[in-house]
Design a protein around this motif. Sequence first.
Motif, PDB file in Angstrom:
ATOM      1  N   UNK A 700       0.231   1.211 -13.732  1.00  0.00           N
ATOM      2  CA  UNK A 700       1.550   0.592 -13.858  1.00  0.00           C
ATOM      3  C   UNK A 700       1.634  -0.555 -12.866  1.00  0.00           C
ATOM      4  N   UNK A 701       2.242  -1.661 -13.316  1.00  0.00           N
ATOM      5  CA  UNK A 701       2.437  -2.816 -12.445  1.00  0.00           C
ATOM      6  C   UNK A 701       3.867  -2.839 -11.942  1.00  0.00           C
ATOM      7  N   UNK A 702       4.045  -3.148 -10.670  1.00  0.00           N
ATOM      8  CA  UNK A 702       5.368  -3.257 -10.069  1.00  0.00           C
ATOM      9  C   UNK A 702       5.477  -4.581  -9.337  1.00  0.00           C
ATOM     10  N   UNK A 703       6.645  -5.234  -9.456  1.00  0.00           N
ATOM     11  CA  UNK A 703       6.936  -6.437  -8.674  1.00  0.00           C
ATOM     12  C   UNK A 703       8.060  -6.071  -7.716  1.00  0.00           C
ATOM     13  N   UNK A 709       8.786 -10.329   6.655  1.00  0.00           N
ATOM     14  CA  UNK A 709       8.040  -9.833   7.828  1.00  0.00           C
ATOM     15  C   UNK A 709       7.176  -8.622   7.517  1.00  0.00           C
ATOM     16  N   UNK A 710       7.394  -7.993   6.362  1.00  0.00           N
ATOM     17  CA  UNK A 710       6.645  -6.787   6.017  1.00  0.00           C
ATOM     18  C   UNK A 710       5.255  -7.167   5.505  1.00  0.00           C
ATOM     19  N   UNK A 711       4.219  -6.576   6.114  1.00  0.00           N
ATOM     20  CA  UNK A 711       2.840  -6.883   5.693  1.00  0.00           C
ATOM     21  C   UNK A 711       2.481  -6.090   4.448  1.00  0.00           C
ATOM     22  N   UNK A 712       1.539  -6.615   3.709  1.00  0.00           N
ATOM     23  CA  UNK A 712       1.068  -5.932   2.509  1.00  0.00           C
ATOM     24  C   UNK A 712       0.502  -4.564   2.866  1.00  0.00           C
ATOM     25  N   UNK A 713      -0.181  -4.475   4.030  1.00  0.00           N
ATOM     26  CA  UNK A 713      -0.765  -3.212   4.464  1.00  0.00           C
ATOM     27  C   UNK A 713       0.318  -2.155   4.664  1.00  0.00           C
ATOM     28  N   UNK A 726      -0.170  12.124  -7.225  1.00  0.00           N
ATOM     29  CA  UNK A 726      -1.155  11.714  -8.235  1.00  0.00           C
ATOM     30  C   UNK A 726      -1.559  10.248  -8.128  1.00  0.00           C
ATOM     31  N   UNK A 727      -1.086   9.562  -7.100  1.00  0.00           N
ATOM     32  CA  UNK A 727      -1.437   8.147  -6.919  1.00  0.00           C
ATOM     33  C   UNK A 727      -2.868   8.056  -6.374  1.00  0.00           C
ATOM     34  N   UNK A 728      -3.767   7.460  -7.129  1.00  0.00           N
ATOM     35  CA  UNK A 728      -5.178   7.410  -6.721  1.00  0.00           C
ATOM     36  C   UNK A 728      -5.606   6.050  -6.191  1.00  0.00           C
ATOM     37  N   UNK A 729      -4.869   4.965  -6.506  1.00  0.00           N
ATOM     38  CA  UNK A 729      -5.289   3.644  -6.027  1.00  0.00           C
ATOM     39  C   UNK A 729      -4.129   2.659  -6.090  1.00  0.00           C
ATOM     40  N   UNK A 730      -4.128   1.684  -5.156  1.00  0.00           N
ATOM     41  CA  UNK A 730      -3.158   0.589  -5.149  1.00  0.00           C
ATOM     42  C   UNK A 730      -3.912  -0.706  -4.915  1.00  0.00           C
ATOM     43  N   UNK A 731      -3.548  -1.744  -5.637  1.00  0.00           N
ATOM     44  CA  UNK A 731      -4.120  -3.073  -5.384  1.00  0.00           C
ATOM     45  C   UNK A 731      -3.042  -4.130  -5.580  1.00  0.00           C
ATOM     46  N   UNK A 732      -3.098  -5.193  -4.768  1.00  0.00           N
ATOM     47  CA  UNK A 732      -2.144  -6.296  -4.846  1.00  0.00           C
ATOM     48  C   UNK A 732      -2.785  -7.434  -5.629  1.00  0.00           C
ATOM     49  N   UNK A 733      -2.010  -7.984  -6.591  1.00  0.00           N
ATOM     50  CA  UNK A 733      -2.588  -9.081  -7.374  1.00  0.00           C
ATOM     51  C   UNK A 733      -1.752 -10.356  -7.348  1.00  0.00           C
ATOM     52  N   UNK A 734      -0.564 -10.326  -6.692  1.00  0.00           N
ATOM     53  CA  UNK A 734       0.212 -11.572  -6.667  1.00  0.00           C
ATOM     54  C   UNK A 734       1.184 -11.562  -5.486  1.00  0.00           C
ATOM     55  N   UNK A 740      13.976 -18.698  -6.077  1.00  0.00           N
ATOM     56  CA  UNK A 740      14.620 -17.618  -6.828  1.00  0.00           C
ATOM     57  C   UNK A 740      14.806 -16.347  -5.998  1.00  0.00           C
ATOM     58  N   UNK A 741      14.269 -16.353  -4.815  1.00  0.00           N
ATOM     59  CA  UNK A 741      14.402 -15.200  -3.923  1.00  0.00           C
ATOM     60  C   UNK A 741      15.314 -15.545  -2.750  1.00  0.00           C
ATOM     61  N   UNK A 742      15.910 -14.507  -2.190  1.00  0.00           N
ATOM     62  CA  UNK A 742      16.740 -14.723  -1.014  1.00  0.00           C
ATOM     63  C   UNK A 742      15.883 -15.215   0.146  1.00  0.00           C
ATOM     64  N   UNK A 743      16.582 -15.816   1.130  1.00  0.00           N
ATOM     65  CA  UNK A 743      15.898 -16.260   2.328  1.00  0.00           C
ATOM     66  C   UNK A 743      15.320 -15.037   3.043  1.00  0.00           C
ATOM     67  N   UNK A 744      14.173 -15.197   3.654  1.00  0.00           N
ATOM     68  CA  UNK A 744      13.478 -14.130   4.366  1.00  0.00           C
ATOM     69  C   UNK A 744      13.036 -13.007   3.438  1.00  0.00           C
ATOM     70  N   UNK A 745      12.809 -13.344   2.141  1.00  0.00           N
ATOM     71  CA  UNK A 745      12.293 -12.367   1.185  1.00  0.00           C
ATOM     72  C   UNK A 745      11.036 -12.915   0.513  1.00  0.00           C
ATOM     73  N   UNK A 746      10.184 -11.990   0.045  1.00  0.00           N
ATOM     74  CA  UNK A 746       9.001 -12.377  -0.728  1.00  0.00           C
ATOM     75  C   UNK A 746       8.748 -11.312  -1.788  1.00  0.00           C
ATOM     76  N   UNK A 747       7.994 -11.694  -2.799  1.00  0.00           N
ATOM     77  CA  UNK A 747       7.689 -10.756  -3.883  1.00  0.00           C
ATOM     78  C   UNK A 747       6.200 -10.438  -3.863  1.00  0.00           C
ATOM     79  N   UNK A 748       5.878  -9.140  -3.870  1.00  0.00           N
ATOM     80  CA  UNK A 748       4.495  -8.692  -3.971  1.00  0.00           C
ATOM     81  C   UNK A 748       4.322  -7.909  -5.261  1.00  0.00           C
ATOM     82  N   UNK A 749       3.331  -8.304  -6.060  1.00  0.00           N
ATOM     83  CA  UNK A 749       3.047  -7.606  -7.318  1.00  0.00           C
ATOM     84  C   UNK A 749       1.843  -6.694  -7.116  1.00  0.00           C
ATOM     85  N   UNK A 750       2.008  -5.417  -7.509  1.00  0.00           N
ATOM     86  CA  UNK A 750       0.962  -4.421  -7.272  1.00  0.00           C
ATOM     87  C   UNK A 750       0.615  -3.672  -8.550  1.00  0.00           C
TER      88      UNK A 750
END
Length: 786
Positions: A700-703, A709-713, A726-734, A740-750
Amino acid sequence: MLIPLKLLKEYVDINVDDKEFVRQFSLKSAEVDSFAPFVSVKGLTIGKILKVKEHPDSNHLHITTVDTGDTVQDIVCGAPNVMEGKKVIVAKEGVSLPGGVMKKALIRGVESCGMNCSLEELGIDAKFQGYEGIYYLDDDAPIGIDPIAYLHLDDMILEIELTPNRSDLLSIIGVAHDTAAMLNTSFHLDEIKYNEKEEEADISVSTETENCRAYYSKVIKNVKIKESPSWLKGALIKMNVRPINNVVDVTNYVLMITGQPLHAFNYNAIKTKKIVVKMAEDKEKFYTLDNKERILSKDDIVITDGITPLCLGGVMGGIESEVENDTTSIFLESANFNPKNIQRTSKRLDLVSESSTRFEKGIDPLMSKYALDLAAYLLEKLASGEILKGGSCFNNLPKEDKKIEISLEKIEKVLARHYSSEEIDKVFSGLSFDFSYKDGVYQVSIPPRRSDIETYQDLIEEIVRINGYEKIASSIPASYSAGKHNDYQKFIRKLRHLLSFSLNEVITYSLVNGKEVSYFDNKEMEKVKISNPLSDERTYMRHSLLPSLLNTLKYNVYHKIEDNFIFEIGRNYTLDKEETLVSGALSGLISSTLWSGKKEEADFFYVKGLLENVFTKLSIKNYCFIYPASPLKGLHPGVSAVLLSGREPIGFIGLIHPETQKEFDVPKTFVFEINAEKLYNASHPLKTVKEISKYPSIKRDLALVVPSSLTAESLMGKIKKYGKRSLSDISIFDLYTGEKLEKDKKQLALTLTFSDMKKTLEAVEVDSYIAEILAGLLNEGITLRE
C-alpha cells in the motif's frame, strides 16, 4: 657495505673457495647482494705514449704512438688531456670493455689499434678519476703489465645488506670476526708500533657534556700532504671512497677498517691549545667543511677550543680547522659520542656521512684507541709525520663487559636439540667472546662491539647462526593446533570483502604532518608526536585516515586517474588508545554511457546507500543517519550526517568542505569514516535460519504530511511502531515541498509491505492495519495527504 676480499684476508683466514664462502656468509652472517670482480675487464695493459700528433682530418682527435712492451702501435684518441711521455691504460684489439669488444678500426682514414682508457670506460665511477680524459698512471708504472693489478683494483668485492642491529659489520674487522666464527678459522689483529718524539703533545682535552663518552687524541707534526700511494687509493676506491690526499685518505681508510670515525684538525687552528667538547648554543652559527652555514641547536655536540666551535661532533668538521695542502701539523681525534645526538643532528641538518652513519648505529668503544694508533702509524709512514709523545684523553665508558648467564640445559630446551659443550665452546671462541663453563652453566662476556646482544635469547641465536641452522631438525610443536579467526577478525574480513565490491582498498602511512593530524577531529584529542621523525611530513600518529586518503586521491588525479573510489581499514592513535577505523573517499563518475551521453556522479546518497547495503550484509541493527548538531570539521555543513548506533555516534559521512577541497587540491569528494569496533558491536548476525513466507504480500502506498523537521528515518520508526504485527518492509519513493502545503510542512510518499507467515492476507485486514498506523500517526501530528 662493500668488502674487498683481499683486504678481509689480512684480518682472517678464509679456508674455503669463493662460492662456499659466499654461501656460508649469506646463511650465517648477512645477506650477500653481490660477489663480483671490482673490474671485470681482462687483458688490459700499461702503455707509454711516445708521440702525439694532430689527426689530419679532425680538429679534436689525436694520433698517439703507444709502447705496450711487446708492440708499438698507433691509437686514435679523442681525450683532451693526451700528452707525450704519460703512462696510460691500454685496451688492445680483442679486449672486451663494458661498451663492447675492442677492434681495429679506421677513424677518419687512420687505423686505430686499440684505446687509451679512462677509468669510466673500465666500468669504474668517474668520481675516482677527478678529471676528464684518459687516466694517467704514475711515471714509474712498468710498461706491459696489468694496470688493474698495478692499481690494486684486482679484487673480488663482497657487497652485503646489513640489518639495523648489526652495526659491527660496518667495518672490515667486524666482518672478519664473523667470518672467523663461521669458518672456524683464525682472526688476527696486528700490534701497532710507531715512534714517538720526546716532545710532549701540548693540547689538553676535556668535556662539558656526558654525550661525549670517550676522547683520544694525538698531535702529529711535520706532515707532508701529498697523493696517497696506489695501494691506499685502490683500497678506498674498492670501498667506494674517493681518495683526496694522504691525511684524509688515512682517516677514511682507518674508518672502513675499524668502524671508528676519526677527524684531523689543523693544529695551528687550535689557538688556545685546548679542546673542550660541549653542547652547542641554540641558534649558534657554524660553517662546515662544505662551506655551508649551519644553524645549530642545543642537541648538537661541538668540538671547540674552549671558545670557538671547530667541528660538529660526529658529523662534519669546520672550515676554520680544515687540513689544507699547506698544513704541516695536525691534531687527530678519535671519540665516542651519544648515538641519539648524532642521529638528530645528522637528520636535522641533512648531513649524512660514513662517520655519522656509524656513530648513529653505535661504534665499538674498544676501537677508539686502536684506530687512533693505526692512523698515527700510517701517517708516520705515508706523510712523514712526527708523533708527539702522549696525547690527552678521557674515557667515561663502562669498564666491564656485559655478562649473560645461560645453561646448556636451557640451550637444548629452546632449540630441541642436544649440544655438546665443545660445540658451544667453539661458537663462543670463534666470536671472540670470553666465557667460563661450570656445572653446566655458561658465563659469557659480551664485547662492546656486539651491542645487539642483550639477553640469553640473543646468545642462543648466535649459537644457532654460527653452528648452522640446518643442524636443527624440522618438527611440529607438541601443542600445535590450527589457528582460526575470532568473530571480530571475521567481521573485519567480511567488511573489507563487501567494500571491495564497490571500492578499491589502499594502505597509507600511519604518520602524518602536524596540520593533517587533527584536520577532521570533532573533539579535542592529544597529538602523539614521534620523537625521531623521518621527515616533517611523518611527524605525528594520525587521528583520522581521511587526510591520507585525500592525499592518495590527489596523487591519482595528478596521474590522470579522475574516478577514484577508495577505502582503508586502519588504526588511529591517541595517547591512551588505538582504534580501528574504516574510511573511504569517493570522487568522479559511478557510471557513464558514451552512446546516450548519460553520466552518474558519486553523491551523498550513493555513499549512504553503499554503506546501508554493507550494513545489511553485516546484520548491523538499530542504526540511523542524522543531521549533526554542529558542523563536522572539514565537511560541508549542508551535506553531511552523523552515523548513530542506538544513541551513540560511531561515524560520519559527507561532502568535504570547499576549503578542504582547496587545501588538499582534490575535486568534489564524498567521504565516510566509521569506528570499526563500534560497528562490530552493533552487528547482530542471525544465529538461526528464518523461514520465508509462502504467502503473497500486499503493498500500500501512503502520502503523509509531516513537519519539515521530521527526518525520514524517524517517520519510518514511528510507522514500524504502530504497524509491527504484519508490516514487513517500508520504503520511501517521493518527497514533495511546495505551495500546496502549509509552511514548515513536507510530504513523504512511502510504500508499506504487509505479509503473514501463516495465511494469505485479506484486503480488509490490511485496511485495518493501515487505519491503526494512521491513527497512531495522527496523535503525533502526522496526517494523510488529501
